[in-house]
Design an enzyme around this catalytic site. Structure first.
Site, short mmCIF file in Angstrom:
data_model
loop_
_atom_site.label_atom_id
_atom_site.label_comp_id
_atom_site.label_asym_id
_atom_site.label_seq_id
_atom_site.Cartn_x
_atom_site.Cartn_y
_atom_site.Cartn_z
N HIS A 110 0.82 -1.22 0.00
CA HIS A 110 0.00 0.00 0.00
C HIS A 110 0.85 1.27 0.00
CE1 HIS A 110 -3.81 -2.23 1.70
NE2 HIS A 110 -3.56 -2.50 0.44
N ALA A 222 -0.06 -8.28 19.54
CA ALA A 222 1.04 -8.66 18.65
C ALA A 222 2.37 -8.78 19.38
CB ALA A 222 1.15 -7.65 17.51
P1 OAD Z 1 -7.71 -2.55 10.39
O1 OAD Z 1 -7.80 -1.33 11.24
O2 OAD Z 1 -8.82 -2.82 9.44
O3 OAD Z 1 -7.55 -3.83 11.32
C1 OAD Z 1 -6.62 -3.87 12.37
C2 OAD Z 1 -6.62 -5.25 12.98
O4 OAD Z 1 -5.59 -5.27 13.96
C3 OAD Z 1 -7.92 -5.65 13.67
O5 OAD Z 1 -8.30 -6.96 13.25
C4 OAD Z 1 -7.57 -5.65 15.16
O6 OAD Z 1 -8.21 -6.69 15.88
C5 OAD Z 1 -6.07 -5.91 15.11
N1 OAD Z 1 -5.33 -5.36 16.26
C6 OAD Z 1 -5.54 -4.21 16.94
N2 OAD Z 1 -4.63 -4.06 17.92
C7 OAD Z 1 -3.82 -5.13 17.87
C8 OAD Z 1 -2.69 -5.57 18.62
N3 OAD Z 1 -2.21 -4.85 19.63
N4 OAD Z 1 -2.12 -6.74 18.28
C9 OAD Z 1 -2.60 -7.49 17.26
N5 OAD Z 1 -3.65 -7.13 16.51
C10 OAD Z 1 -4.26 -5.96 16.80
O7 OAD Z 1 -6.29 -2.46 9.64
P2 OAD Z 1 -5.79 -3.25 8.34
O8 OAD Z 1 -6.40 -4.61 8.29
O9 OAD Z 1 -4.33 -3.13 8.29
O10 OAD Z 1 -5.42 0.72 3.39
O11 OAD Z 1 -6.42 -2.37 7.21
C11 OAD Z 1 -6.17 -2.72 5.86
C12 OAD Z 1 -6.11 -1.50 5.01
O12 OAD Z 1 -7.28 -0.70 5.21
C13 OAD Z 1 -4.97 -0.55 5.35
O13 OAD Z 1 -3.76 -0.90 4.76
C14 OAD Z 1 -5.47 0.76 4.83
C15 OAD Z 1 -6.87 0.68 5.38
O14 OAD Z 1 -7.81 1.48 4.81
C16 OAD Z 1 -5.32 1.85 2.67
O15 OAD Z 1 -5.28 2.94 3.20
C17 OAD Z 1 -5.28 1.60 1.20
#
Ligand code: OAD
Length: 237
Positions: A110, A222
């Protein structure tokens, strides 16, 4: 030692950087609960209001330079260093915490927050400070054509051919800290499963949208679950 797997692909999302103080997108208090992603993370939003988009990414750049990698980033760098097979880390994150922890076999699908791109000459440069409409491109001199080197919704993620090749041949796929709501990354586990040979693992705080597709799931912060899992893989488990 390490005989069980020959080729590892790790996918990371915002959850791996949460304990470094960088907000996730979709959790309570996540970025997309405070900002309209259509306004700040699409080419149309940038065309409508570039000042708003620059302000948003300027604030994120400032947060990032103040953040530091955590134990999960360091564990993945150690896995890369000590694992004696193929290894690829694919991140959806635009932060540079994996690099700062020592990862090198890393693809930012990304894009990267600390880089900018000129829409006139396509040059990409490292950029750590603020960006605004008056900033001139250091390469072609054009003003107003610079944008963050990040992939917005509606744009094509980067390195997809390299990622597909690694997914096709890996025998361990690990997804860390991602909600599984954004494609194509959310579809990687299904792609790996089609090959039928790889072990699939989800490490996350909570079950992701695609959790049922993973053969193994470990839930927790994590900084706890990633180092423990890396220790196990390096011990051949
Ligand atoms: P999300 O915000 O959608 O998801 C974050 C995930 O991390 C969730 O499933 C939480 O449960 C988990 N989480 C939170 N705190 C945590 C911790 N301390 N340890 C482990 N896990 C934890 O973020 P992404 O899945 O990365 O794209 O989002 C995907 C994409 O959507 C991003 O790259 C971005 C966003 O819009 C673009 O901007 C193109």
């Amino acid at each position: 030692m390490q005989k069980r797997f020959r080729s590892i692909v790790v996918l990371t999302g915002a959850g791996i950087s949460a304990e470094s103080g960088l907000g996730t997108f979709r959790d309570k208090d996540g970025l997309w609960t405070k900002y309209d992603l259509q306004e700040v993370a699409t080419p149309e939003g940038f065309a409508r209001n570039p000042v708003l988009v620059h302000d948003f990414y300027n604030a994120r750049r400032k947060n990032l330079v103040e953040a530091t990698p955590n134990a999960a980033h360091y564990a993945l760098a150690e896995l890369e260093r000590r694992f004696d097979g193929q290894f690829l880390l694919v991140t959806q994150n635009v932060d540079d915490l994996h690099e700062r922890a020592g990862s090198t076999r890393l693809l930012h699908m990304h894009g990267e927050l600390l880089k900018i791109r000129c829409e006139s000459c396509d040059s990409v440069r490292v950029w750590r400070g603020d960006l605004d409409l008056a900033t001139a491109c250091p390469d072609c001199g054009t003003s107003g054509g610079l944008r963050p080197h990040v992939v917005w919704f509606g744009e094509m993620p980067l390195y997809m051919d390299d990622i597909a090749a690694a997914l096709d041949t890996c025998d361990l796929f690990v997804s860390i800290g991602t909600s599984g709501q954004v494609y194509p990354a959310a579809g990687f586990v299904a792609e790996v499963r089609r090959g039928g040979l790889a072990h699939t693992v989800e490490l996350n705080l909570d079950p992701s949208d695609g959790f049922s597709l993973f053969a193994e799931k470990i839930y927790g912060p994590a900084t706890e679950v990633v180092p423990a899992f890396v220790t196990r893989v390096l011990a051949g488990g």
